[in-house]
Design an enzyme around this catalytic site. Structure first.
Site, PDB file in Angstrom:
ATOM      1  N   LYS A   1       0.584  -0.971   0.133  1.00 37.50           N
ATOM      2  CA  LYS A   1       0.296   0.057  -0.279  1.00 37.50           C
ATOM      3  C   LYS A   1       1.021   1.329   0.366  1.00 37.50           C
ATOM      4  O   LYS A   1       1.859   1.140   1.024  1.00 37.50           O
ATOM      5  CB  LYS A   1      -1.511  -0.029   1.187  1.00 37.50           C
ATOM      6  CG  LYS A   1      -1.612  -0.958   0.940  1.00 37.50           C
ATOM      7  CD  LYS A   1      -2.990  -0.862   0.054  1.00 37.50           C
ATOM      8  CE  LYS A   1      -4.225  -2.132   0.635  1.00 37.50           C
ATOM      9  NZ  LYS A   1      -5.302  -2.024  -0.773  1.00 37.50           N
TER      10      LYS A   1
ATOM     11  N   LYS B   1     -14.357  -6.717  -7.657  1.00 44.63           N
ATOM     12  CA  LYS B   1     -14.787  -6.503  -6.510  1.00 44.63           C
ATOM     13  C   LYS B   1     -15.929  -6.467  -6.310  1.00 44.63           C
ATOM     14  O   LYS B   1     -17.092  -6.016  -7.686  1.00 44.63           O
ATOM     15  CB  LYS B   1     -14.436  -5.357  -6.173  1.00 44.63           C
ATOM     16  CG  LYS B   1     -12.965  -4.937  -5.113  1.00 44.63           C
ATOM     17  CD  LYS B   1     -12.425  -3.448  -4.762  1.00 44.63           C
ATOM     18  CE  LYS B   1     -11.364  -3.470  -4.190  1.00 44.63           C
ATOM     19  NZ  LYS B   1     -10.643  -3.253  -4.476  1.00 44.63           N
TER      20      LYS B   1
HETATM   21 MG    MG Z   1      -6.814  -1.805  -5.181  1.00 43.46          MG
END
Ligand code: MG
Length: 358
Positions: A150, A256
């Site tokens: 991240k 997603k």
């Molecule tokens: Mg992502």
């Protein structure tokens, strides 16, 4: 969160609020679904919105046949415009019912078991650069070889994060740097340029995921790099997927489930990606055993050449909300083979019903 917090881009949370939906039928079958936005500021979705939205949709769905998935989805679109993350929990519960009614696991209904197990990636949350490298090594020892680091905070600190990760990387490690929309275009161009040079010198590579907020900014960055490119947050439906395909704006997408509105719509996108030659990360925005089981079923019914990686969210949580979730291996998971999603919610953990509509 097991590790205390989960941080990406400029955001950080110590817990996530998830909603579990149970759909009862007059034949005695109960289906279960889950929708868990990643906090209220990740996508245009928030946990309280799931519950409010479900209470708006549910009265209009009573009496419908839950095994008629397309019809249920059309009805939900008539009752509430947009809000796919709300509809996802209901759609997922209907797939669970379809599986239980036919005695088949969801992966079989979604196209068949095309992979025996699902490759997982482990997120290395945004932290101090050295700590991220230490965690990277620790996760590799746990059996992972796919890592999502991240970034997307401060460009200079991010470049240092890449440097520290590069120091501990080994051939065979698959690294996906996810900025989660955090960079402005000029920042992304600077970081990605530096990263490309740094990695090429070591003859290693790194995927770049959703550097900026908009499709247009990401596309501008994509045109300045040879690093493989993943679009996530801006891939919210078929229209933008087709645009991205025509523009050659990405190599992969991150699919997603709750951003598409459930398994029905996620399967449509998945199937189109397979036809177009686009490889996918298959996951959800977040969740426990229930959402993770849905991920495993969708991923296992995807041709392996088109499946990049998935995530097992319940592994990051300090508390289980259902039994019978995916079987976990070192860097892999496998969907339960019981009918439907194969999970049983732990009602004593979930507590009393928030809302009941009959
Ligand atoms: Mg992502």
């Amino acid at each position: 969160m097991k590790e205390g917090s989960y941080s990406w881009s400029t955001q950080s949370f110590s817990s996530f609020d998830s909603t579990v939906v149970l759909v009862d039928t007059d034949e005695g079958i109960t289906g279960v679904g889950e929708s868990c936005p990643l906090g209220p500021s990740y996508l245009a979705a928030y946990a309280e919105g799931v519950r409010t939205g479900v209470s708006i949709l549910a009265p209009g769905l009573i009496g419908e046949d839950p095994t008629h998935l397309d019809s249920i989805n059309l009805k939900m679109d008539e009752l509430l415009k947009g809000h796919p993350y709300v509809k996802s929990a209901i759609d997922m519960a209907c797939w669970d019912i379809l599986g239980k009614a036919t005695g088949l696991p969801a992966y079989q209904l979604l196209g068949g078991k095309l992979q025996e197990q699902v490759t997982l990636f482990k997120v290395v949350p945004r932290a101090d650069p050295k700590l991220m490298a230490d965690r990277f090594v620790e996760y590799r020892e746990q059996g992972f070889d796919h890592f999502q680091i991240k970034v997307g905070e401060n460009p200079d600190t991010d470049i240092e994060r890449f440097r520290q990760i590069l120091d501990v990387m080994q051939p065979g490690d698959v690294v996906d740097a996810d900025a989660n929309t955090g960079w402005k275009q000029h920042e992304a161009l600077r970081v990605v340029g530096a990263v490309q040079q740094m990695f090429q010198e070591q003859q290693l590579s790194c995927f770049i995921e959703q550097p900026c907020l908009s499709y247009e900014e990401c596309f501008a960055v994509r045109q300045h790099t040879d690093l493989p490119f993943i679009l996530d947050e801006c891939m919210d439906g078929l229209a933008v997927l087709l645009r991205g395909f025509q523009d050659n704006a990405m190599d992969l997408i991150n699919l997603k489930i709750n951003r598409m509105g459930g398994l029905t719509r996620a399967r449509q996108v998945r199937d189109l990606c397979v036809h177009l030659g686009i490889v996918m990360t298959i996951e959800d925005s977040w969740g426990g055993e229930i959402a993770t089981s849905a991920i495993a079923h969708l991923a296992q019914s995807t041709p392996p050449a088109f499946h990049f990686q998935s995530s097992a969210f319940h592994e990051y949580a300090s508390r289980a909300i259902a039994e019978g979730g995916p079987e976990m291996g070192r860097g892999y998971m496998a969907a339960p083979s019981a009918p439907g999603l194969g999970v049983e919610p732990l009602m004593d953990v979930l507590g009393p019903l928030v809302c009941e509509i009959r």
